[in-house]
Design an enzyme around this catalytic site. Structure first.
Site, short mmCIF file in Angstrom:
data_model
loop_
_atom_site.label_atom_id
_atom_site.label_comp_id
_atom_site.label_asym_id
_atom_site.label_seq_id
_atom_site.Cartn_x
_atom_site.Cartn_y
_atom_site.Cartn_z
N ARG A 110 0.98 -1.23 -0.07
CA ARG A 110 0.03 0.06 -0.03
C ARG A 110 0.80 1.17 -0.15
O ARG A 110 0.38 2.16 0.52
CB ARG A 110 -0.69 -0.07 1.19
CG ARG A 110 -0.33 -0.04 2.40
CD ARG A 110 -0.81 0.35 3.52
NE ARG A 110 -0.07 -0.36 4.75
CZ ARG A 110 -0.57 -0.24 6.13
NH1 ARG A 110 -1.87 0.16 6.21
NH2 ARG A 110 0.22 -0.92 6.82
N LYS A 130 1.53 6.50 1.03
CA LYS A 130 1.09 5.36 1.74
C LYS A 130 -0.52 5.19 1.96
O LYS A 130 -1.12 6.07 2.29
CB LYS A 130 1.50 5.40 3.05
CG LYS A 130 1.40 4.04 4.12
CD LYS A 130 2.18 3.99 5.08
CE LYS A 130 1.93 2.68 5.95
NZ LYS A 130 2.52 2.65 7.09
N GLY A 143 -4.81 -2.11 -0.39
CA GLY A 143 -3.82 -0.96 -0.72
C GLY A 143 -4.09 0.34 0.00
O GLY A 143 -3.44 1.35 -0.36
N ARG A 200 5.16 9.89 2.43
CA ARG A 200 6.29 9.86 3.65
C ARG A 200 7.62 10.34 2.68
O ARG A 200 7.63 10.26 1.40
CB ARG A 200 6.45 8.58 3.70
CG ARG A 200 5.41 7.86 4.38
CD ARG A 200 5.82 6.75 4.96
NE ARG A 200 6.00 5.45 4.46
CZ ARG A 200 6.07 4.01 4.64
NH1 ARG A 200 5.87 4.03 6.21
NH2 ARG A 200 6.05 3.28 3.70
N ARG A 207 14.91 -1.34 2.78
CA ARG A 207 14.50 -2.21 3.85
C ARG A 207 15.67 -3.32 4.09
O ARG A 207 15.95 -3.86 2.83
CB ARG A 207 13.08 -2.60 4.05
CG ARG A 207 12.33 -1.44 3.96
CD ARG A 207 10.72 -2.05 3.28
NE ARG A 207 10.01 -0.81 3.44
CZ ARG A 207 8.98 -0.66 4.13
NH1 ARG A 207 8.84 -1.44 5.23
NH2 ARG A 207 8.17 0.44 3.81
N ASP A 277 11.06 -6.37 7.70
CA ASP A 277 10.57 -5.60 6.26
C ASP A 277 10.32 -4.30 6.85
O ASP A 277 10.22 -3.48 6.01
CB ASP A 277 9.22 -6.20 5.63
CG ASP A 277 8.23 -6.55 6.76
OD1 ASP A 277 8.54 -7.46 7.61
OD2 ASP A 277 7.04 -6.08 6.63
N ASN A 278 10.20 -3.98 8.20
CA ASN A 278 10.20 -2.89 8.64
C ASN A 278 11.32 -2.16 9.16
O ASN A 278 11.49 -1.17 10.03
CB ASN A 278 8.98 -2.86 9.87
CG ASN A 278 7.59 -3.08 9.26
OD1 ASN A 278 7.43 -2.75 8.18
ND2 ASN A 278 6.77 -3.49 10.03
#
Ligand code: AMP
Ligand code: MG
Length: 532
Positions: A110, A130, A143, A200, A207, A277-278
């Site tokens: 998303r 986002k 998404g 953002r 990442r 992934d973060n």
């Protein structure tokens, strides 16, 4: 400084899309994307967008004039309805370990990158929407993002920046004018909520998971291409990629990650979903989901309802989870280095040791001490950690109130009643607690004396690292409740308050209050789900 009055005048240098391989398939249909780092996608147009707020500091980074930020063109572009000249929208392919398990391909489900803007200082700033609709990585989801989570992302990104914590930034918060279905607590009580999009901004959105997915698929040439690209574009000071430079790069990522986590522990931020992934390759706080701020100090606290049993990502675990995540990155890049021992010792030296030293220095700074002395401060800090958990103690207020206690007098004359403000149940402090607190304060007092700490220095040093205003969940929830009724003033007010988090302002007393009783069990104040 030259300002931009039309978004078409932004300069773009889209290195990620130009230098890395694209998914050969176009369109938003869900799929596994092999042999590529991203997919070309288009944001989904929305009906009736409206800009709620723009962070002027982030607009400044992009050289945007005030007039462009209030233009209709701005709203349409940052709602995904139009593209400015030079934008090449794409979604990144990445994988990740979620709650310790390899989850395979995840990707920007998303998030849609618009491009890399280059400002007059020649800095690259990647722009990312986002909540702008489906991509090939959306799996079963829509998404989209809702107003509640977009307010939380917008305010916290900017608050973190002003707190001095490395973070992705937020340019804008735009309502889409459309409704989004969400079952917030996955309990069958779904409802329509307002859709929203945050833009953002970061030097890079890469990442750990971007490297993991390519490596997991055994595509070493692509892994090498992505690592080389990252070093050349994001870490140019390391020089031309080579085996030695790969290791230096990994050590940089370890250092940056350690610094980020030290800051989290300093301000009492709990990320909530530290999946690989973060984790940003730049050590930026990224992906504000079910995060939270420690109110009553508790090493075991996590705001994330999905993690309430195991508490994998609770406050006290964050440092070791970052280590675990870096070890997964090390596994991913191992094929390029082929030396387990070198990776392991890099991880130990540049994460574990660096974190340990950084944490110790940070903690003694919180106490206004000039440096960490192991013989006294190991005990001083571990006893403080114990003390703070004996009764519900607001971490933020404890340090601010401790700075207010005048330590220049004889020990017997110290006024501890100032600390009462930090307790959630000040009337229930028992004899035993007071005895332990007295012992700790005595230790702290003599440590200050031995180090000859001047009281004025102590106060200014403490107040420079111990914030007074942090995005407490209940403050955000108030702003969200108002926003859901169409009132956005509180969002503007919060951004203003969090611009100067260390500076006490008598007009803002209500923003430094500990969590009120009504917020103890209210959704969004004490517990948050991943649904956003
Ligand atoms: P997160 O837990 O937010 O880090 O997301 C994990 C993965 O799920 C990422 O690949 C996200 O892009 C994806 N994801 C989360 N929410 C949505 C959504 N509403 N629509 C599509 N993908 C999503
Ligand atoms: Mg994520």
């Amino acid at each position: 400084m030259k300002k931009i009055h039309k978004l078409d005048d932004l300069t773009f240098d889209n290195r990620f899309v130009e230098q890395l391989p694209a998914d050969s398939e176009v369109g938003n249909a869900c799929r596994q994307v092999i042999g590529a780092c991203y997919s070309h996608v288009k944001p989904t147009p929305v009906q009736d967008p409206k800009t709620i707020i723009v962070a002027r500091e982030v607009a400044d980074l992009l050289d945007l004039s005030d007039d462009v930020c209030i233009s209709e063109e701005f709203t349409h572009i940052f709602a995904g309805n139009r593209l400015a000249k030079g934008m090449q929208p794409y979604a990144m392919c990445y994988g990740g370990h979620q709650f310790g398990q390899w989850a395979g391909q995840l990707g920007d489900g998303r998030a849609i990158n618009l491009g890399e803007a280059v400002n007059t200082k020649n800095e690259h700033w990647a722009l990312q929407l986002k909540g702008a609709g489906k991509t090939p990585y959306s799996r079963q989801s829509d998404g989209l993002a809702v107003l509640r989570s977009s307010v939380r992302e917008f305010i916290c990104s900017e608050a973190m920046y002003h707190l001095g914590v490395p973070t992705t930034r937020a340019l804008s918060l735009v309502l889409t004018g459309e409704k989004v279905w969400r079952d917030m607590f996955y309990d069958g009580n779904g409802a329509y909520e307002s859709g929203a999009i945050v833009c953002r901004v970061a030097p890079s959105f890469t990442r750990f998971g971007n490297f993991q997915i390519v490596s997991a698929r055994g595509d070493v040439p692509l892994l090498k291409q992505l690592v080389d690209f990252t070093i050349r574009t994001d870490f140019p000071e390391l020089g031309d990629p080579s085996e030695e430079v790969y290791l230096n790069w990994f050590s940089q990522v370890c250092l940056l990650t350690a610094q980020m986590v030290v800051h989290w522990q300093r301000v009492g931020f709990v990320h909530g979903v530290m999946n690989t992934d973060n984790m940003s390759i730049f050590g930026l706080t990224i992906d504000y989901g079910p995060y939270g701020w420690l109110e009553d100090f508790d090493l075991k606290w996590t705001p994330n309802t999905t993690d309430s049993e195991l508490k994998r990502y609770c406050f006290g675990n964050q440092p070791k989870i970052a280590f675990w995540n870096l070890a997964q990155l090390a596994n991913a890049i191992y094929p390029l280095i082929g030396n387990v021992n070198a990776l392991q010792s890099t991880l130990n030296e540049n994460y574990s040791q660096h974190f340990q030293q950084g944490w110790q220095s940070m903690m003694v700074e919180k106490l206004g001490l000039p440096d960490f002395q192991a013989d006294t401060d190991d005990d001083l800090l571990s006893e403080l950690t114990h003390l703070l958990q004996l009764t519900q103690t607001d971490m933020t207020l404890f340090y601010r109130q401790l700075a207010k206690v005048d330590f220049s007098v004889e020990f017997e004359a110290l006024d501890f009643s100032l600390l009462d403000e930090a307790y959630y149940t000040p009337d229930s402090l028992n004899h035993q607690y007071k005895k332990i607190r007295l012992a700790w304060l005595e230790k702290y007092y003599s440590r200050l004396r031995d180090a000859r700490v001047n009281e004025v220095d102590r106060i200014s040093r403490m107040n420079a690292v111990n914030p007074l205003y942090v995005p407490r969940n209940y403050l955000l929830q108030n702003a969200i409740d108002d926003a859901n009724k169409g009132h956005y003033e509180e969002i503007h007010q919060l951004l203003e308050v969090f611009r100067t988090p260390y500076q006490e302002n008598s007009q803002w007393e209500k923003y430094s209050q500990k969590r009120p009783a009504w917020a103890n069990e209210k959704a969004g104040c004490s517990m948050l789900s991943c649904s956003s």
